[in-house]
Design a protein around this motif. Structure first.
Motif, short mmCIF file in Angstrom:
data_model
loop_
_atom_site.label_atom_id
_atom_site.label_comp_id
_atom_site.label_asym_id
_atom_site.label_seq_id
_atom_site.Cartn_x
_atom_site.Cartn_y
_atom_site.Cartn_z
N SER A 172 0.79 42.17 41.58
CA SER A 172 0.89 43.25 40.60
C SER A 172 0.25 42.83 39.29
O SER A 172 0.63 41.82 38.70
N SER A 173 -0.74 43.57 38.92
CA SER A 173 -1.41 43.30 37.64
C SER A 173 -1.90 44.63 37.08
O SER A 173 -2.56 45.40 37.80
N PRO A 174 -1.56 44.99 35.84
CA PRO A 174 -0.98 44.12 34.80
C PRO A 174 0.48 43.76 35.01
O PRO A 174 0.98 42.85 34.38
N GLY A 175 1.23 44.49 35.93
CA GLY A 175 2.58 44.09 36.24
C GLY A 175 3.64 44.94 35.56
O GLY A 175 3.48 46.15 35.35
N ILE A 176 4.74 44.28 35.19
CA ILE A 176 5.88 44.97 34.59
C ILE A 176 5.61 45.24 33.11
O ILE A 176 5.18 44.35 32.37
N ASP A 177 5.87 46.46 32.70
CA ASP A 177 5.69 46.84 31.29
C ASP A 177 6.99 46.55 30.54
O ASP A 177 8.01 47.22 30.75
N TYR A 178 6.98 45.53 29.66
CA TYR A 178 8.18 45.14 28.91
C TYR A 178 8.11 45.72 27.49
O TYR A 178 7.21 45.38 26.72
N PRO A 179 9.07 46.60 27.13
CA PRO A 179 8.99 47.27 25.82
C PRO A 179 9.64 46.51 24.67
O PRO A 179 9.59 46.93 23.53
#
Length: 465
Positions: A287-294
């Motif tokens: 997974s890229s860019p992967g998980i979106d961390y806010p």
């Protein structure tokens, strides 16, 4: 006067063209052959001996319960059997020909019965050789197989119209052992040959009634089959973490998508109806860019990751009604969640799950069917999860997990000289992990629970090795 007529007849014959005489002679030979054939059949049928009706029965014009009745016979009426056509007998009673079902007529006396047996070449009746018992392939494509199973190795490919010599028609109710014109011996399904459903191939010969000639023959050797599936698909991942604290990384929900690839290998050894098997699977995703961390505990950003899963097991099972394979399974499971960097925005650790599993498999694969469906279920019997040192959610962990899947395969035949097919599948996994002790990621947290889910949809190719 007689001399004059003979001379006139001789004169006309001498004037006939050679071609006309040859045609007339050929017709005479054909008529003679036809008469001889009917005489042979009549002798064989007559050899069967007299038989009697077991109950009052209607003699019908054609085979079928709804056909017209030509006579009614009382119980014990003598009948002469002329031919066997499936479950019907063509008989003659009191000078009237018609059809009755086989169950309403007595069996011939043992002394008069036509000898039965297993044919390897010609058949002998009344001391005379009557030739090979032949059947004809009616399916568009068919195969001689090493064993009487739809998934057995093919020893020869057959086209519609191919004629086969029957070797054994008694050992299996759905298959016939036969020899093709090339001299190869193998099993072919009755549904793929003429009169396969009724089992009657030659007038007066019931293949299902034959007994093997060699009762001391050894059982068929165990058969090993290998299958490999290669697939690609999309994986949806989710994490739901809760703890006994508030704020920061104490509670969060994450989800992400990843492209995935899988390789499955399966080996089955079948000594008979029971079987033993071994299987292994490797699955990777990225997974890229992967998980979106806010945020908010650190600057917002993305967390790239990839996953790796390996699974291996053995199973034992049985074949049921030539349709189902039922098996119990024991195995080991390993999976890893690997972030691109441990210094990521959400302080997500790298971690792995390792443990022993117990499960079951059900495969629906009828003989001679191109379609097969496999359902699987496994549970983590014992295991643990480990995380990157310094980023643990607790000092000790307890893990539970369930995995299930459904795969549908369709065989394409041998387009490239190897058995190939296509498949589609859906897999689901759910893991629950509980940590106790002080969390290294979030101060004040002493109890944490996280639920991880994964759903995979894939398509691919399958082949027998």
């Amino acid at each position: 006067m007689r001399t004059a007529k003979s001379a006139s007849l001789l004169s006309r014959r001498c004037r006939e063209r050679p071609g006309a005489r040859a045609a007339r002679d050929l017709r005479s030979m054909r008529s003679l052959a036809l008469v001889c054939t009917y005489a042979a059949v009549a002798v064989t049928v007559a050899h069967a001996g007299p038989r009697r009706t077991l109950e009052a029965v209607a003699l019908r014009k054609k085979p079928g319960e709804k056909e017209a009745v030509v006579a009614r016979l009382p119980a014990g009426a003598p009948v002469a059997v002329l031919a066997i056509e499936g479950r019907w007998l063509r008989v003659r009673a009191g000078g009237v020909d018609g059809y009755v079902t086989r169950t309403t007529v007595s069996e011939p006396d043992a002394a008069d019965a036509v000898p039965t047996g297993q044919w390897s070449a010609g058949r002998r009746a009344m001391g005379a050789r009557s030739g090979d018992l032949l059947v004809e392939v009616v399916a568009a494509t068919a195969a001689l197989r090493a064993e009487p199973r739809g998934d057995a190795d093919a020893v020869g490919e057959l086209a519609r119209g191919a004629r086969l010599t029957v070797i054994d028609a008694a050992s299996d109710p759905a298959w016939i052992l036969a020899r093709d014109p090339a001299g190869r011996d193998g099993w072919i399904a009755r549904a793929e040959i003429d009169n396969g459903a009724s089992s009657v191939v030659v007038t007066g010969v019931d293949l299902r009634g034959l007994e093997p000639r060699d009762r001391t023959a050894p059982p068929a050797a165990s058969r090993l089959s290998l299958r490999a599936d290669l697939g690609v698909g999309f994986c949806a991942l989710g994490m739901d973490l809760t703890s006994n604290a508030e704020g920061g990384l104490a509670n969060y929900v994450l989800d992400a998508g990843a492209v995935a690839a899988t390789l499955d290998v399966d080996a089955v050894l079948r000594p008979g109806r029971a079987f033993v098997a071994a299987d292994a699977r490797i699955a990777v995703s990225d997974s890229s860019p992967g998980i979106d961390y806010p945020g908010p505990t650190s600057p917002a950003g993305t967390i790239a990751f990839h996953t790796f899963a390996g699974d291996a097991g053995v199973r034992v099972g049985t074949r049921v009604r030539r349709v189902f394979d039922l098996a119990l399974r024991a195995g080991v499971h390993y999976d890893a969640f690997v972030t691109a960097s441990v210094r990521n925005a959400g302080m997500l650790p790298r971690e792995r799950l390792l443990g022993a599993t117990l499960g079951a498999r059900i495969e629906i694969a009828p003989d001679r069917s191109r379609l097969a469906i496999t359902a699987r279920f496994d549970a983590l019997a014992i295991g643990s999860r480990r995380q990157t040192p310094g980023l643990e959610d607790g000092s000790s962990s307890t893990a539970r997990a369930l995995w299930g899947g459904l795969t549908m395969r369709y065989a394409l035949g041998r387009p490239l000289g190897r058995a190939l097919g296509v498949f589609g599948g859906y897999d689901f996994g759910r893991a629950s992990t509980e940590w106790s002790g002080m969390s290294a990621r979030q101060p004040g947290v002493t109890r944490t629970r996280r639920i991880d889910t994964a759903q995979l949809v894939q398509i691919g190719i399958t082949t027998e090795l």
